[in-house]
Write a protein that holds these residues in place. Structure first.
Motif, PDB file in Angstrom:
ATOM      1  N   ILE A  40       0.810  -1.219   0.000  1.00 22.30           N
ATOM      2  CA  ILE A  40       0.000   0.000   0.000  1.00 22.30           C
ATOM      3  C   ILE A  40       0.846   1.273   0.000  1.00 22.30           C
ATOM      4  O   ILE A  40       0.311   2.362  -0.175  1.00 22.30           O
ATOM      5  N   THR A  41       2.162   1.126   0.169  1.00 18.01           N
ATOM      6  CA  THR A  41       3.021   2.316   0.085  1.00 18.01           C
ATOM      7  C   THR A  41       3.421   2.623  -1.363  1.00 18.01           C
ATOM      8  O   THR A  41       4.106   3.609  -1.616  1.00 18.01           O
ATOM      9  N   ALA A  42       2.993   1.783  -2.314  1.00 16.59           N
ATOM     10  CA  ALA A  42       3.365   1.966  -3.728  1.00 16.59           C
ATOM     11  C   ALA A  42       2.110   2.121  -4.581  1.00 16.59           C
ATOM     12  O   ALA A  42       1.286   1.206  -4.661  1.00 16.59           O
ATOM     13  N   VAL A  43       1.968   3.281  -5.206  1.00 12.90           N
ATOM     14  CA  VAL A  43       0.797   3.581  -6.038  1.00 12.90           C
ATOM     15  C   VAL A  43       0.629   2.537  -7.146  1.00 12.90           C
ATOM     16  O   VAL A  43      -0.481   2.081  -7.413  1.00 12.90           O
ATOM     17  N   GLU A  44       1.732   2.128  -7.776  1.00 18.88           N
ATOM     18  CA  GLU A  44       1.666   1.161  -8.879  1.00 18.88           C
ATOM     19  C   GLU A  44       1.090  -0.168  -8.387  1.00 18.88           C
ATOM     20  O   GLU A  44       0.342  -0.835  -9.104  1.00 18.88           O
ATOM     21  N   SER A  45       1.460  -0.551  -7.176  1.00 18.89           N
ATOM     22  CA  SER A  45       0.980  -1.811  -6.606  1.00 18.89           C
ATOM     23  C   SER A  45      -0.530  -1.751  -6.360  1.00 18.89           C
ATOM     24  O   SER A  45      -1.262  -2.710  -6.618  1.00 18.89           O
ATOM     25  N   ALA A  63      -5.265  -2.300   7.193  1.00 20.92           N
ATOM     26  CA  ALA A  63      -3.821  -2.205   7.025  1.00 20.92           C
ATOM     27  C   ALA A  63      -3.341  -0.810   7.396  1.00 20.92           C
ATOM     28  O   ALA A  63      -4.041   0.166   7.158  1.00 20.92           O
ATOM     29  N   GLY A  64      -2.172  -0.726   7.933  1.00 19.17           N
ATOM     30  CA  GLY A  64      -1.641   0.593   8.221  1.00 19.17           C
ATOM     31  C   GLY A  64      -0.379   0.543   9.046  1.00 19.17           C
ATOM     32  O   GLY A  64      -0.396   0.759  10.257  1.00 19.17           O
ATOM     33  N   PRO A  65       0.748   0.247   8.396  1.00 16.08           N
ATOM     34  CA  PRO A  65       2.003   0.214   9.138  1.00 16.08           C
ATOM     35  C   PRO A  65       2.371   1.586   9.705  1.00 16.08           C
ATOM     36  O   PRO A  65       2.181   2.606   9.041  1.00 16.08           O
ATOM     37  N   THR A  66       2.835   1.592  10.946  1.00 15.77           N
ATOM     38  CA  THR A  66       3.330   2.813  11.590  1.00 15.77           C
ATOM     39  C   THR A  66       4.598   2.460  12.356  1.00 15.77           C
ATOM     40  O   THR A  66       4.917   1.291  12.535  1.00 15.77           O
ATOM     41  N   HIS A  67       5.303   3.489  12.831  1.00 13.89           N
ATOM     42  CA  HIS A  67       6.495   3.269  13.639  1.00 13.89           C
ATOM     43  C   HIS A  67       6.137   3.382  15.120  1.00 13.89           C
ATOM     44  O   HIS A  67       5.481   4.326  15.534  1.00 13.89           O
ATOM     45  N   VAL A  68       6.551   2.395  15.891  1.00 16.52           N
ATOM     46  CA  VAL A  68       6.344   2.417  17.341  1.00 16.52           C
ATOM     47  C   VAL A  68       7.707   2.603  17.995  1.00 16.52           C
ATOM     48  O   VAL A  68       8.630   1.819  17.753  1.00 16.52           O
ATOM     49  N   ARG A  80       8.012   8.695   8.705  1.00 17.65           N
ATOM     50  CA  ARG A  80       7.391   8.504   7.387  1.00 17.65           C
ATOM     51  C   ARG A  80       6.783   7.118   7.221  1.00 17.65           C
ATOM     52  O   ARG A  80       5.983   6.897   6.303  1.00 17.65           O
ATOM     53  N   LYS A  81       7.133   6.178   8.097  1.00 18.76           N
ATOM     54  CA  LYS A  81       6.539   4.840   8.002  1.00 18.76           C
ATOM     55  C   LYS A  81       5.023   4.938   8.120  1.00 18.76           C
ATOM     56  O   LYS A  81       4.277   4.331   7.354  1.00 18.76           O
ATOM     57  N   GLY A  82       4.553   5.732   9.077  1.00 17.88           N
ATOM     58  CA  GLY A  82       3.114   5.915   9.249  1.00 17.88           C
ATOM     59  C   GLY A  82       2.507   6.813   8.194  1.00 17.88           C
ATOM     60  O   GLY A  82       1.372   6.620   7.761  1.00 17.88           O
ATOM     61  N   VAL A  83       3.280   7.828   7.766  1.00 18.24           N
ATOM     62  CA  VAL A  83       2.794   8.756   6.741  1.00 18.24           C
ATOM     63  C   VAL A  83       2.576   8.001   5.422  1.00 18.24           C
ATOM     64  O   VAL A  83       1.540   8.140   4.775  1.00 18.24           O
ATOM     65  N   GLU A  84       3.554   7.177   5.043  1.00 16.14           N
ATOM     66  CA  GLU A  84       3.462   6.452   3.774  1.00 16.14           C
ATOM     67  C   GLU A  84       2.614   5.190   3.887  1.00 16.14           C
ATOM     68  O   GLU A  84       2.027   4.746   2.902  1.00 16.14           O
ATOM     69  N   ALA A 125       1.522   6.807  15.046  1.00 15.60           N
ATOM     70  CA  ALA A 125       0.172   6.294  14.790  1.00 15.60           C
ATOM     71  C   ALA A 125      -0.881   7.358  15.067  1.00 15.60           C
ATOM     72  O   ALA A 125      -1.849   7.500  14.318  1.00 15.60           O
ATOM     73  N   SER A 126      -0.700   8.136  16.135  1.00 20.31           N
ATOM     74  CA  SER A 126      -1.663   9.193  16.469  1.00 20.31           C
ATOM     75  C   SER A 126      -1.768  10.196  15.320  1.00 20.31           C
ATOM     76  O   SER A 126      -2.867  10.609  14.935  1.00 20.31           O
ATOM     77  N   ALA A 127      -0.634  10.597  14.767  1.00 19.25           N
ATOM     78  CA  ALA A 127      -0.609  11.568  13.673  1.00 19.25           C
ATOM     79  C   ALA A 127      -1.261  10.993  12.409  1.00 19.25           C
ATOM     80  O   ALA A 127      -2.071  11.656  11.756  1.00 19.25           O
ATOM     81  N   ALA A 128      -0.912   9.757  12.071  1.00 15.97           N
ATOM     82  CA  ALA A 128      -1.480   9.121  10.872  1.00 15.97           C
ATOM     83  C   ALA A 128      -2.987   8.948  11.021  1.00 15.97           C
ATOM     84  O   ALA A 128      -3.756   9.228  10.087  1.00 15.97           O
TER      85      ALA A 128
END
Length: 197
Positions: A40-45, A63-68, A80-84, A125-128
Motif C-alpha cells: 500500500i506504500t506503492a501507487v503502482e501496486s 492495514a496501516g504500518p506505523t512506527h512504534v 514517514r513509516k506511518g505517513v506512507e 500512529a496518532s498523527a497518521a
C-alpha cells in the motif's frame, strides 16, 4: 456483495474475512499472502491490485504500518513509516479505488483510539490516524455516485494481547464489537463518520 479486505491476513482482517464470507464474496488482500498481494506504500501496486480485482462493492482496510518507538529517538525516516503506510496507503486505496468501485459502494478505513488518547511510543500512529480521519470527513462530501466512506476507530482489541501493556487502563474492544463497527460502515447508510466500537 463483492468486498475487498486489505489487511486480510492480519488479526482484524482474518476475523472480518471469516465473519463476512458467509454472506458475501470476500477478496482477501495481504502484503505477502491472500488472494492478491499489495504494497500500500506503492501507487503502482495499488493500481495493479484494482486492475486484477476489477469492480467491487466495498473496500475494508485494516492495514496501516506505523512506527512504534520513543519520541526522542524518532527520525524523519521512521515517522514517514506511518505517513506512507497508514496515512497515504489508505488514502491511495480510496483515490485509486474510486475509479473501480460500483455506484453506492463504500470504503471503510482503520484509525484508532490513539487519535484522541495518545500513548507513549505511538506519536506516529496518532498523527497518521488524525490525518486519515480528516481525509474521511473531507472525501465524504466529494465522493460521487452515492459512494460512502467511514473510518472505524477502535482502541486495543481483545485478540492482540501483546499490545495490552501499551494501553494501561483501556478496556480492550471485543472482536464482535469491532465486527459490528465495520458492519455499520459497510451495510449502513452513514458517510463521513468515525465509528468507535
Amino acid at each position: 456483495m463483492k468486498i475487498i479486505i486489505v489487511g486480510a491476513t492480519g488479526t482484524m482482517g482474518k476475523y472480518l474475512s471469516t465473519a463476512f464470507e458467509k454472506e458475501h464474496e470476500i477478496i482477501r488482500v495481504g502484503s505477502g499472502s491472500g488472494d492478491f498481494q499489495v504494497d500500500i506504500t506503492a501507487v503502482e501496486s495499488i493500481e495493479n491490485l484494482f486492475r486484477q480485482t476489477g469492480s467491487f462493492d466495498a473496500l475494508i482496510s485494516t492495514a496501516g504500518p506505523t512506527h512504534v518507538g520513543p519520541w526522542k529517538k524518532m527520525s524523519d525516516k521512521e515517522f514517514r513509516k506511518g505517513v506512507e503506510g497508514k496515512m497515504m496507503g489508505q488514502i491511495n486505496l480510496v483515490l485509486i479505488g474510486q475509479h473501480y468501485i460500483n455506484p453506492k459502494g463504500s470504503f471503510t478505513l482503520i484509525t484508532g483510539g490513539l487519535t484522541y488518547e495518545p500513548q507513549l511510543n505511538f506519536a506516529n500512529a496518532s498523527a497518521a490516524n488524525g490525518a486519515v480521519e480528516g481525509f474521511v470527513r473531507a472525501a465524504a462530501i466529494e465522493l460521487e455516485n452515492g459512494i460512502r466512506i467511514n473510518a472505524v476507530s477502535p482502541t486495543v482489541i481483545e485478540d492482540s494481547p501483546q499490545y495490552f501493556p501499551y494501553f494501561p487502563g483501556e478496556i480492550p474492544v471485543t472482536m464482535k464489537a469491532l465486527e459490528y463497527g465495520f458492519r455499520k460502515s459497510v451495510f449502513g447508510a452513514n458517510t463521513g463518520q468515525i465509528i468507535k466500537p
